[in-house]
Design an enzyme around this catalytic site. Structure first.
Site, PDB file in Angstrom:
ATOM      1  CG  ASN A  63      -0.313  -0.033   2.523  1.00 31.09           C
ATOM      2  OD1 ASN A  63       0.910  -0.002   2.613  1.00 31.09           O
ATOM      3  ND2 ASN A  63      -1.097  -0.096   3.576  1.00 31.09           N
ATOM      4  CG  HIS A  69      -3.572   3.175   9.659  1.00 27.92           C
ATOM      5  ND1 HIS A  69      -4.676   2.367   9.704  1.00 27.92           N
ATOM      6  CD2 HIS A  69      -2.645   2.497   8.931  1.00 27.92           C
ATOM      7  CE1 HIS A  69      -4.419   1.244   9.039  1.00 27.92           C
ATOM      8  NE2 HIS A  69      -3.205   1.303   8.567  1.00 27.92           N
TER       9      HIS A  69
END
Length: 460
Positions: free
Chosen positions: A182, A383
């Site tokens: 990611n 997050h």
DNA sequence: ATGTCC
């Protein structure tokens, strides 16, 4: 359990947590010795290695533990946000395409891919001990950048000698590289401002161009985590819960101290890594647009760590005592309110920037930290969007599709080194980041400031 | 996340 769990979510998000192992893992965390306050799950929580991603837990320095599973494999994975003086709409399609090509060529990325920097042993010691400060001293960035990094861009304690030779070797050629998964560099447009005063303080303007950088400690941090999980598995001093992945070390034990020192050093590698990436992105953009630093800006808004354990002082939730605790944030971001001493003076009336990257086709959010988070969550918030699909399931769903073309159609120029990564990271692989942002704002653990939408995304 | 198994 030694305490209860506390989950921040709406109905849909908590149902997703109930469908995987998140809640069972949270109960495992709540059963660890010396836990202070509740075991917390942020709205993006999902199952991870032993300890939920999106999980937060604090432990007493004497009676409690430190746990590699509570930090994660990618030690100090984190996010940076840069502001610019450019309006996103002032860039032509040609300029955006050229920026995508230049950034893809200029930013080392991909599994096992290295950087242009080859570190000597002496340099590596400095990186591990000093983090982003080492990078700035070498000319990678501005001295002013450090004020806008969590912990000033360097954790302490951090002991280069606590890092195994193999971890050191894996990191040697990787400083200044993005990695895969990611991780990304993204040029984005500020699409909406929710809080003008906070946006002004952060230097965000509607329609403005910003740059997101998401990366971690690469193979070095991964090896540190692996080393300590292996050592703890056969250590008599260690705490061995039924969930074996949640193995932990008493915080004051010899191996606990060694883990903390190695984790700090790996975190510093990650801070230095993001600093080098920032330098490379700035240089590439200046060149690509034939513009000066004065015209482009590209100042650092903030750099947050979202896989980390730190010894911090907090007023404990519920009991209301001032205590030093080992706060584990695994896929969780620090959230501190106005006037907190660790908030840079520029933002002191607003609170700490809370950076919430979403998926590469949708949006990301900037929020501001709150005193509610200080009181309830050991100063923590979510997050990201949180995964909806496993990597494997995402690949299956993406089979036969041209995701780069689909994203281009939606106005996002994507450059990826691997089709597999693009499939694993496709927008449908993630939950709705807006939902995560809304829950945080509604619960008061972070306040909405701005939403950005992606224009150019560079992936591993 | 990761030289996706030393």
């Amino acid at each position: 359990m030694n305490t209860h769990g506390l989950i921040y979510a709406d109905r849909q998000l908590i149902e997703a947590m109930a469908a995987d192992a998140t809640l069972r893992q949270l109960a495992g965390v709540a059963a660890l010795p010396g836990i202070v306050g509740p075991a917390l799950a942020m709205p993006d929580a999902h199952q991870g290695y032993g300890f939920p991603i999106g999980g937060v837990a604090a432990f007493d320095p004497d009676q409690g533990v430190v746990s590699p599973g509570g930090v994660g494999y990618d030690i100090n994975c984190g996010v940076r946000l840069l502001r610019s003086r450019l309006g996103a709409d002032d860039l032509s399609a040609g300029q955006l395409t050229r920026l995508a090509d230049d950034l893809a060529a200029g930013v080392p990325a991909g599994v096992g891919r290295g950087s242009q920097v080859q570190l000597s042993d002496k340099d590596m010691d400095q990186v591990l001990a000093r983090g982003a400060a080492w990078a700035v001293a070498q000319g990678y960035g501005d001295t002013g950048d450090l004020e806008f990094c969590e912990a000033g861009g360097a954790l302490s304690p951090a002991d280069p000698q606590a890092i195994s030779p193999r971890a050191r070797q894996r990191g040697r050629g990787q400083l200044g590289s993005l990695g895969a998964g990611n991780h990304f560099v993204e040029l984005a447009r500020v699409e909406h401002i929710y809080n003008q005063a906070a946006a002004d303080a952060f230097g965000l303007t509607a329609g403005g161009l910003v740059v997101w950088i998401h990366s971690g400690s690469r193979g070095l941090g991964h090896q540190v985590c692996d080393d300590f999980l292996r050592r703890l598995a056969k250590d008599k001093e260690a705490v061995h819960p039924p969930e074996r992945q949640l193995v932990a070390a008493p915080a004051g034990s010899s191996i606990g101290r060694q883990y903390v020192a190695a984790m700090g050093a790996a975190a510093n590698f990650a801070f230095a890594n993001r600093q080098l990436l920032t330098h490379r992105v700035r240089e590439t953009m200046f060149r690509s647009l034939a513009a000066s630093p004065r015209d482009l800006g590209l100042g650092l808004i903030y750099d947050i760590a979202h896989n980390i354990a730190k010894l911090e002082e907090h007023i404990t939730p519920e009991a209301g005592e001032k205590r030093r605790v080992w706060v584990h944030r695994k896929g969780a971001t620090r959230s501190l309110g106005p006037q907190h001493p660790e908030v840079p003076s520029r933002y002191s009336a607003i609170g700490l920037p809370v950076l919430l990257p979403g998926d590469m086709g949708t949006a990301s959010y900037v929020l501001a930290g709150t005193t509610i988070a200080e009181a309830e969550t050991f100063g923590s918030a979510a997050h990201g969007a949180g995964r909806r699909l496993s990597r494997k399931a995402a690949k299956k769903q993406a089979a036969g599709r041209d995701l780069a073309a689909e994203l281009a159609q939606a106005g996002v120029v994507v450059r990826s080194h691997s089709r597999g990564t693009l499939a694993e990271e496709m927008p449908a692989a993630y939950k709705d980041v807006a939902q995560v942002a809304r829950v945080m704002d509604a619960a008061g653990i972070a306040r909405l400031v701005a939403r950005t939408v992606p224009l150019v995304v560079i992936k591993g």
